[in-house]
Design a protein around this motif. Structure first.
Motif, PDB file in Angstrom:
ATOM      1  N   LYS A 314      45.342  21.701 -52.524  1.00  0.00           N
ATOM      2  CA  LYS A 314      46.497  22.068 -51.709  1.00  0.00           C
ATOM      3  C   LYS A 314      47.695  22.480 -52.548  1.00  0.00           C
ATOM      4  CE  LYS A 314      45.179  19.287 -47.704  1.00  0.00           C
ATOM      5  NZ  LYS A 314      45.559  18.205 -46.763  1.00  0.00           N
ATOM      6  N   ASP A 315      47.768  21.989 -53.790  1.00  0.00           N
ATOM      7  CA  ASP A 315      48.884  22.363 -54.659  1.00  0.00           C
ATOM      8  C   ASP A 315      48.420  22.333 -56.107  1.00  0.00           C
ATOM      9  OD1 ASP A 315      49.384  19.544 -55.728  1.00  0.00           O
ATOM     10  OD2 ASP A 315      49.770  19.233 -53.592  1.00  0.00           O
ATOM     11  N   SER A 316      49.196  22.976 -56.978  1.00  0.00           N
ATOM     12  CA  SER A 316      48.814  23.103 -58.388  1.00  0.00           C
ATOM     13  C   SER A 316      48.808  21.769 -59.116  1.00  0.00           C
ATOM     14  CB  SER A 316      49.751  24.079 -59.099  1.00  0.00           C
ATOM     15  OG  SER A 316      51.093  23.655 -58.989  1.00  0.00           O
ATOM     16  N   SER A 317      49.700  20.861 -58.730  1.00  0.00           N
ATOM     17  CA  SER A 317      49.748  19.565 -59.424  1.00  0.00           C
ATOM     18  C   SER A 317      48.461  18.769 -59.190  1.00  0.00           C
ATOM     19  CB  SER A 317      50.965  18.759 -58.961  1.00  0.00           C
ATOM     20  OG  SER A 317      50.920  18.521 -57.565  1.00  0.00           O
ATOM     21  N   SER A 318      47.905  18.857 -57.986  1.00  0.00           N
ATOM     22  CA  SER A 318      46.640  18.163 -57.693  1.00  0.00           C
ATOM     23  C   SER A 318      45.512  18.754 -58.531  1.00  0.00           C
ATOM     24  CB  SER A 318      46.293  18.288 -56.208  1.00  0.00           C
ATOM     25  OG  SER A 318      47.276  17.697 -55.402  1.00  0.00           O
ATOM     26  N   PHE A 319      45.511  20.085 -58.658  1.00  0.00           N
ATOM     27  CA  PHE A 319      44.500  20.751 -59.483  1.00  0.00           C
ATOM     28  C   PHE A 319      44.608  20.328 -60.940  1.00  0.00           C
ATOM     29  CE2 PHE A 319      43.755  24.762 -62.064  1.00  0.00           C
ATOM     30  CZ  PHE A 319      42.401  24.515 -62.243  1.00  0.00           C
ATOM     31  N   TYR A 320      45.827  20.303 -61.481  1.00  0.00           N
ATOM     32  CA  TYR A 320      46.015  19.953 -62.892  1.00  0.00           C
ATOM     33  C   TYR A 320      45.598  18.503 -63.155  1.00  0.00           C
ATOM     34  CZ  TYR A 320      48.231  24.209 -64.603  1.00  0.00           C
ATOM     35  OH  TYR A 320      48.477  25.487 -65.031  1.00  0.00           O
ATOM     36  N   ARG A 321      45.895  17.605 -62.233  1.00  0.00           N
ATOM     37  CA  ARG A 321      45.498  16.198 -62.413  1.00  0.00           C
ATOM     38  C   ARG A 321      43.979  16.062 -62.422  1.00  0.00           C
ATOM     39  NH1 ARG A 321      49.751  15.097 -58.785  1.00  0.00           N
ATOM     40  NH2 ARG A 321      48.258  14.883 -57.066  1.00  0.00           N
ATOM     41  N   ALA A 322      43.322  16.759 -61.499  1.00  0.00           N
ATOM     42  CA  ALA A 322      41.860  16.691 -61.442  1.00  0.00           C
ATOM     43  C   ALA A 322      41.248  17.283 -62.700  1.00  0.00           C
ATOM     44  CB  ALA A 322      41.351  17.438 -60.206  1.00  0.00           C
ATOM     45  N   PHE A 323      41.764  18.421 -63.145  1.00  0.00           N
ATOM     46  CA  PHE A 323      41.223  19.066 -64.338  1.00  0.00           C
ATOM     47  C   PHE A 323      41.368  18.160 -65.554  1.00  0.00           C
ATOM     48  CE2 PHE A 323      40.730  21.953 -67.826  1.00  0.00           C
ATOM     49  CZ  PHE A 323      39.859  22.926 -67.367  1.00  0.00           C
ATOM     50  N   LYS A 324      42.519  17.507 -65.666  1.00  0.00           N
ATOM     51  CA  LYS A 324      42.758  16.599 -66.787  1.00  0.00           C
ATOM     52  C   LYS A 324      41.758  15.444 -66.775  1.00  0.00           C
ATOM     53  CE  LYS A 324      45.712  15.131 -70.079  1.00  0.00           C
ATOM     54  NZ  LYS A 324      46.385  15.877 -71.139  1.00  0.00           N
ATOM     55  N   SER A 325      41.422  14.970 -65.567  1.00  0.00           N
ATOM     56  CA  SER A 325      40.461  13.863 -65.468  1.00  0.00           C
ATOM     57  C   SER A 325      39.057  14.316 -65.834  1.00  0.00           C
ATOM     58  CB  SER A 325      40.469  13.286 -64.041  1.00  0.00           C
ATOM     59  OG  SER A 325      39.905  14.198 -63.113  1.00  0.00           O
ATOM     60  N   ASN A 328      39.982  16.168 -69.955  1.00  0.00           N
ATOM     61  CA  ASN A 328      40.981  15.583 -70.853  1.00  0.00           C
ATOM     62  C   ASN A 328      41.815  16.654 -71.569  1.00  0.00           C
ATOM     63  OD1 ASN A 328      42.317  13.352 -71.931  1.00  0.00           O
ATOM     64  ND2 ASN A 328      41.100  13.407 -73.813  1.00  0.00           N
ATOM     65  N   THR A 329      42.072  17.751 -70.871  1.00  0.00           N
ATOM     66  CA  THR A 329      42.931  18.820 -71.386  1.00  0.00           C
ATOM     67  C   THR A 329      43.446  19.618 -70.199  1.00  0.00           C
ATOM     68  OG1 THR A 329      43.068  20.654 -72.966  1.00  0.00           O
ATOM     69  CG2 THR A 329      41.050  20.501 -71.660  1.00  0.00           C
ATOM     70  N   THR A 330      44.267  20.626 -70.444  1.00  0.00           N
ATOM     71  CA  THR A 330      44.810  21.445 -69.363  1.00  0.00           C
ATOM     72  C   THR A 330      43.930  22.677 -69.136  1.00  0.00           C
ATOM     73  OG1 THR A 330      46.185  22.798 -70.816  1.00  0.00           O
ATOM     74  CG2 THR A 330      47.124  20.718 -69.998  1.00  0.00           C
ATOM     75  N   PRO A 331      44.014  23.296 -67.947  1.00  0.00           N
ATOM     76  CA  PRO A 331      43.237  24.515 -67.694  1.00  0.00           C
ATOM     77  C   PRO A 331      43.552  25.635 -68.690  1.00  0.00           C
ATOM     78  CG  PRO A 331      44.112  23.639 -65.643  1.00  0.00           C
ATOM     79  CD  PRO A 331      44.733  22.846 -66.737  1.00  0.00           C
ATOM     80  N   LYS A 332      44.812  25.809 -69.035  1.00  0.00           N
ATOM     81  CA  LYS A 332      45.196  26.877 -69.962  1.00  0.00           C
ATOM     82  C   LYS A 332      44.602  26.635 -71.343  1.00  0.00           C
ATOM     83  CE  LYS A 332      49.468  28.283 -67.653  1.00  0.00           C
ATOM     84  NZ  LYS A 332      50.938  28.417 -67.760  1.00  0.00           N
ATOM     85  N   ALA A 333      44.638  25.394 -71.802  1.00  0.00           N
ATOM     86  CA  ALA A 333      44.088  25.069 -73.118  1.00  0.00           C
ATOM     87  C   ALA A 333      42.575  25.268 -73.127  1.00  0.00           C
ATOM     88  CB  ALA A 333      44.447  23.637 -73.501  1.00  0.00           C
ATOM     89  N   PHE A 334      41.938  24.879 -72.035  1.00  0.00           N
ATOM     90  CA  PHE A 334      40.483  25.024 -71.942  1.00  0.00           C
ATOM     91  C   PHE A 334      40.095  26.508 -71.923  1.00  0.00           C
ATOM     92  CE2 PHE A 334      36.250  24.790 -70.068  1.00  0.00           C
ATOM     93  CZ  PHE A 334      35.719  23.664 -70.683  1.00  0.00           C
ATOM     94  N   ARG A 335      40.869  27.320 -71.186  1.00  0.00           N
ATOM     95  CA  ARG A 335      40.593  28.752 -71.133  1.00  0.00           C
ATOM     96  C   ARG A 335      40.733  29.390 -72.505  1.00  0.00           C
ATOM     97  NH1 ARG A 335      43.223  32.693 -66.722  1.00  0.00           N
ATOM     98  NH2 ARG A 335      41.131  32.613 -65.798  1.00  0.00           N
ATOM     99  N   LEU A 336      41.772  29.022 -73.250  1.00  0.00           N
ATOM    100  CA  LEU A 336      41.957  29.556 -74.596  1.00  0.00           C
ATOM    101  C   LEU A 336      40.780  29.186 -75.496  1.00  0.00           C
ATOM    102  CD1 LEU A 336      45.773  28.888 -75.148  1.00  0.00           C
ATOM    103  CD2 LEU A 336      44.647  31.107 -74.877  1.00  0.00           C
ATOM    104  N   ALA A 337      40.287  27.955 -75.326  1.00  0.00           N
ATOM    105  CA  ALA A 337      39.143  27.515 -76.119  1.00  0.00           C
ATOM    106  C   ALA A 337      37.899  28.326 -75.769  1.00  0.00           C
ATOM    107  CB  ALA A 337      38.884  26.029 -75.895  1.00  0.00           C
TER     108      ALA A 337
END
Length: 352
Positions: A314-325, A328-337
């Motif tokens: 429903k919002d970006s903060s929920s997505f970022y929290r789930a991705f971190k869980s 253990n990194t952010t979506p942007k960092a994972f994409r760069l990797a």
């Protein structure tokens, strides 16, 4: 690796083999990422074998990220390899004419891919084939290109006739390789339409198939009916819920109430049955999102901000929290990797 028919959802191994070979030929599928996929080409050999849809999705993600084959859907769809035909392809090759083949394809397409479907509308002038795939949202265009180009290519092969379509319509934008569309579908093309369809005149629908055999057709229909029965009856509730969530995630239509309705049961019954399978709706939803997110990150056209919505958050903060869980990194960092092809450790630890 012997994969059972009850893996849900699944696709015909024969339908995936061409994609695998095209990616290998263009050096998109290398020895390195083959090891990551934990799959071998020999696992795709055999007309009655099936593989998980998740494997095909991983291959599409690799293909979509490769700039060298922008038209990968067409490259795969126009492959003609009679020796790699699946059971459904064999059935179509013994139909009486193209009209019968179209209706057989509509009825049994689930055997080729459990997330694809078509409808057929009869008009005075001929047939309209509507493409109504339930394929994942992020692969709609390339799966459409592969499936529709394969329909036309095989129809021409079976009838030995270089027929022309009346019209072709597509939901997505006009592509840069437009001339390839003309070579396959003809000059009467429309993009940004409400429906994706192919219009076939009666003169084409009535074309005879050169290898028609009523006797073999009867045998194959019985075999296919049995295989489809196994596919659906033996599927677990968890597998069915996974499929529904996978299909409807981007529409924000994957609540437990809606899924229960699709399965003709109450929400309480759904939760009780999932509990008996040592699972839960929340866990399956998280697993589907986690599986899908890599494909989105590999797609350069999707911004990180938009991916959360495509995953049903429903919002970006929920997505970022789930991705971190999950990683253990952010979506942007994972994409760069991923883009730097240095994500081996992440993939091995979290995806496979």
């Amino acid at each position: 690796m012997e994969l059972g028919l009850t893996s849900f959802p699944t696709v015909s191994a024969a339908a995936v083999l061409d994609l695998y070979d095209v990616l290998s030929c263009h050096q998109v599928l290398t020895q390195r990422n083959c090891c990551q996929l934990n799959f071998r080409r020999q696992d795709l050999m055999g007309v009655e074998k099936r593989v998980p849809l998740a494997f095909e999705k991983q291959l599409w993600a690799l293909g979509k990220s490769a700039s060298s084959i922008e038209n990968i859907g067409f490259v795969v769809g126009t492959q003609i390899n009679p020796n790699a035909q699946g059971v459904l392809s064999h059935l179509l090759s013994v139909a009486e004419d193209l009209r019968e083949a179209v209706y057989l394809y509509k009825k049994y397409i689930v055997l080729m891919n459990q997330c694809e479907k078509i409808d057929v509308i009869e008009y005075e002038w001929g047939l309209r084939i509507l493409y109504l795939t339930d394929y994942d949202y992020e692969y709609t265009q390339i799966s459409t290109e592969r499936s529709l180009s394969a329909m036309v290519t095989w129809a021409r092969y079976l009838t030995q006739d270089k027929f022309t379509l009346l019209k072709a319509s597509f939901k997505y934008n006009k592509v840069s390789y437009f001339t390839e569309y003309i070579s396959i579908f003809g000059a009467k093309l429309k993009f940004n339409q409400k429906e994706t369809f192919l219009d076939i005149p009666n003169s084409v629908a009535d074309l005879k198939i050169k290898t028609a055999s009523a006797y073999i057709k009867e045998i194959l229909v019985k075999r296919i009916e049995h295989k489809i029965k196994v596919l659906f009856i033996d599927a677990s509730i968890k597998e069915k819920v996974t499929l529904i969530i996978s299909q409807k995630l981007h529409c924000d239509a994957c609540s437990s109430d809606i899924v229960a309705q699709r399965l003709n049961m109450s929400r309480q019954t759904l939760h009780r049955k999932l509990s008996k399978e040592d699972s839960s709706f929340k866990l399956i939803l998280s697993d589907v999102r986690k599986e899908k997110v890599m494909g989105y990150l590999l797609d350069k056209s999707q911004s990180v901000e938009s991916i959360g919505g495509l995953l049903g958050f429903k919002d970006s903060s929920s997505f970022y929290r789930a991705f971190k869980s999950w990683f253990n990194t952010t979506p942007k960092a994972f994409r760069l990797a991923l883009q730097a092809q240095t994500a081996d450790e992440l993939v091995e630890q979290h995806l496979w």
